[in-house]
Design an enzyme around this catalytic site. Sequence first.
Site, PDB file in Angstrom:
ATOM      1  N   PHE A 141      -4.404 103.635  14.637  1.00 14.84           N
ATOM      2  CA  PHE A 141      -5.130 103.212  15.826  1.00 14.84           C
ATOM      3  C   PHE A 141      -4.378 103.668  17.081  1.00 14.84           C
ATOM      4  O   PHE A 141      -3.224 103.309  17.287  1.00 14.84           O
ATOM      5  CB  PHE A 141      -5.277 101.691  15.825  1.00 14.84           C
ATOM      6  CG  PHE A 141      -6.287 101.230  16.827  1.00 14.84           C
ATOM      7  CD1 PHE A 141      -7.643 101.252  16.515  1.00 14.84           C
ATOM      8  CD2 PHE A 141      -5.896 100.824  18.083  1.00 14.84           C
ATOM      9  CE1 PHE A 141      -8.588 100.859  17.452  1.00 14.84           C
ATOM     10  CE2 PHE A 141      -6.835 100.423  19.030  1.00 14.84           C
ATOM     11  CZ  PHE A 141      -8.180 100.449  18.710  1.00 14.84           C
ATOM     12  N   VAL A 142      -5.044 104.472  17.885  1.00 21.18           N
ATOM     13  CA  VAL A 142      -4.374 105.020  19.070  1.00 21.18           C
ATOM     14  C   VAL A 142      -5.070 104.568  20.353  1.00 21.18           C
ATOM     15  O   VAL A 142      -6.270 104.328  20.375  1.00 21.18           O
ATOM     16  CB  VAL A 142      -4.319 106.566  19.020  1.00 21.18           C
ATOM     17  CG1 VAL A 142      -3.322 107.034  17.981  1.00 21.18           C
ATOM     18  CG2 VAL A 142      -5.689 107.176  18.750  1.00 21.18           C
TER      19      VAL A 142
ATOM     20  N   GLU B  27     -15.126 115.303  24.110  1.00 19.58           N
ATOM     21  CA  GLU B  27     -14.828 113.999  23.511  1.00 19.58           C
ATOM     22  C   GLU B  27     -13.330 113.708  23.543  1.00 19.58           C
ATOM     23  O   GLU B  27     -12.510 114.625  23.607  1.00 19.58           O
ATOM     24  CB  GLU B  27     -15.303 113.973  22.056  1.00 19.58           C
ATOM     25  CG  GLU B  27     -16.649 113.301  21.867  1.00 19.58           C
ATOM     26  CD  GLU B  27     -16.620 111.783  22.071  1.00 19.58           C
ATOM     27  OE1 GLU B  27     -15.682 111.253  22.698  1.00 19.58           O
ATOM     28  OE2 GLU B  27     -17.556 111.121  21.584  1.00 19.58           O
ATOM     29  N   ASP B  28     -13.013 112.437  23.467  1.00 16.04           N
ATOM     30  CA  ASP B  28     -11.603 112.049  23.348  1.00 16.04           C
ATOM     31  C   ASP B  28     -11.153 112.077  21.896  1.00 16.04           C
ATOM     32  O   ASP B  28     -10.068 112.553  21.582  1.00 16.04           O
ATOM     33  CB  ASP B  28     -11.353 110.667  23.970  1.00 16.04           C
ATOM     34  CG  ASP B  28     -12.317 109.607  23.458  1.00 16.04           C
ATOM     35  OD1 ASP B  28     -13.359 109.948  22.875  1.00 16.04           O
ATOM     36  OD2 ASP B  28     -12.031 108.406  23.661  1.00 16.04           O
TER      37      ASP B  28
ATOM     38  N   ASP C  55      -9.262 103.084  24.284  1.00 16.32           N
ATOM     39  CA  ASP C  55      -8.989 101.676  24.588  1.00 16.32           C
ATOM     40  C   ASP C  55      -8.713 100.849  23.338  1.00 16.32           C
ATOM     41  O   ASP C  55      -9.040 101.236  22.221  1.00 16.32           O
ATOM     42  CB  ASP C  55     -10.189 101.061  25.299  1.00 16.32           C
ATOM     43  CG  ASP C  55     -11.381 100.861  24.347  1.00 16.32           C
ATOM     44  OD1 ASP C  55     -11.790 101.831  23.693  1.00 16.32           O
ATOM     45  OD2 ASP C  55     -11.863  99.711  24.236  1.00 16.32           O
TER      46      ASP C  55
ATOM     47  N   GLY D 109     -14.677 107.031  26.729  1.00 11.04           N
ATOM     48  CA  GLY D 109     -13.359 107.554  26.395  1.00 11.04           C
ATOM     49  C   GLY D 109     -13.061 108.958  26.893  1.00 11.04           C
ATOM     50  O   GLY D 109     -11.900 109.309  27.087  1.00 11.04           O
TER      51      GLY D 109
ATOM     52  N   ASP E 104     -13.427 110.403  14.872  1.00  7.67           N
ATOM     53  CA  ASP E 104     -12.839 109.524  13.862  1.00  7.67           C
ATOM     54  C   ASP E 104     -13.618 109.737  12.559  1.00  7.67           C
ATOM     55  O   ASP E 104     -13.298 110.632  11.787  1.00  7.67           O
ATOM     56  CB  ASP E 104     -12.973 108.081  14.402  1.00  7.67           C
ATOM     57  CG  ASP E 104     -11.987 107.123  13.767  1.00  7.67           C
ATOM     58  OD1 ASP E 104     -11.797 107.202  12.551  1.00  7.67           O
ATOM     59  OD2 ASP E 104     -11.414 106.291  14.487  1.00  7.67           O
TER      60      ASP E 104
ATOM     61  N   LYS F 244      -9.198 112.858  13.615  1.00  5.15           N
ATOM     62  CA  LYS F 244      -8.509 112.239  12.468  1.00  5.15           C
ATOM     63  C   LYS F 244      -9.141 112.786  11.192  1.00  5.15           C
ATOM     64  O   LYS F 244     -10.111 112.208  10.684  1.00  5.15           O
ATOM     65  CB  LYS F 244      -8.697 110.723  12.498  1.00  5.15           C
ATOM     66  CG  LYS F 244      -7.982 110.009  13.633  1.00  5.15           C
ATOM     67  CD  LYS F 244      -8.234 108.512  13.520  1.00  5.15           C
ATOM     68  CE  LYS F 244      -7.565 107.724  14.617  1.00  5.15           C
ATOM     69  NZ  LYS F 244      -7.963 106.296  14.583  1.00  5.15           N
TER      70      LYS F 244
ATOM     71  N   ARG G  38      -6.858 102.269  28.688  1.00  9.78           N
ATOM     72  CA  ARG G  38      -7.481 103.582  28.893  1.00  9.78           C
ATOM     73  C   ARG G  38      -6.696 104.404  29.916  1.00  9.78           C
ATOM     74  O   ARG G  38      -6.737 105.642  29.885  1.00  9.78           O
ATOM     75  CB  ARG G  38      -8.925 103.419  29.391  1.00  9.78           C
ATOM     76  CG  ARG G  38      -9.907 102.890  28.354  1.00  9.78           C
ATOM     77  CD  ARG G  38     -11.327 103.103  28.864  1.00  9.78           C
ATOM     78  NE  ARG G  38     -12.322 102.299  28.183  1.00  9.78           N
ATOM     79  CZ  ARG G  38     -12.959 102.665  27.062  1.00  9.78           C
ATOM     80  NH1 ARG G  38     -12.696 103.817  26.506  1.00  9.78           N
ATOM     81  NH2 ARG G  38     -13.865 101.881  26.521  1.00  9.78           N
TER      82      ARG G  38
END
Length: 184
Positions: free
Chosen positions: A156-157, A103-104, A163, A48, A107, A135, A169
């Site tokens: 959820f993104v 990082e993307d 993805d 990601g 969570d 988040k 992506r």
Amino acid sequence: MDVQDMGQDLEKVLLSKEQIDTRLTEMAAEIDADYAGRELLLVGVLRGAVMVMADLSRKIHLPIEMDWMAVSSYGSGTKSSGVVRILKDLDTDLHGRDVLIVEDIIDSGLTLSWLLANLRSRGPASVEIATLLRKPEAAKVAVDVRYVGFDIAPEFVVGYGLDYAERYRHLPFVGTLAPHVYGG
Ligand code: PRP
């Protein structure tokens, strides 16, 4: 891929490519200031983080090196278990290095919590984290994150590296999916 290619699959654009670009410019300026006179090793977490790494790194003026890790959570389903398996390790010796994990999204925080401890055990001068998204309401463990692009709600993104079943992506923005896509 862009909004029009998504058709009915897109619920909404959460962060436009312009918003992402502006924020990454600010984060790169902070990084340049914080690490002035030093040389950074950026560690991207596959898959990601590819987009964030590509765009953030090009906005940093300091000398940098890049390396990559691929990790996978043990356990069932898509949720992190906190027990992480290394699929691809770094090629770089971390001894004495200033390391910035890229990082993307954070969570639950379980992956990054494990990764921080793992990299800190390798004798680096420092290890910090830069993430585009976080988040806060989904956090199961507190992770000290030095650079955060955006705090978002626990929805959820997809896009900009993120993805759904390996798709989306390559969207240049971050968006949410229409419920029919994931059977919601
Ligand atoms: C995502 C993200 C983090 C992790 C965060 O990766 O890139 O590594 O989940 O989740 P956590 O905070 O709950 O631990 P993912 O496992 O989806 O793999 P990918 O990067 O290959 O899509």
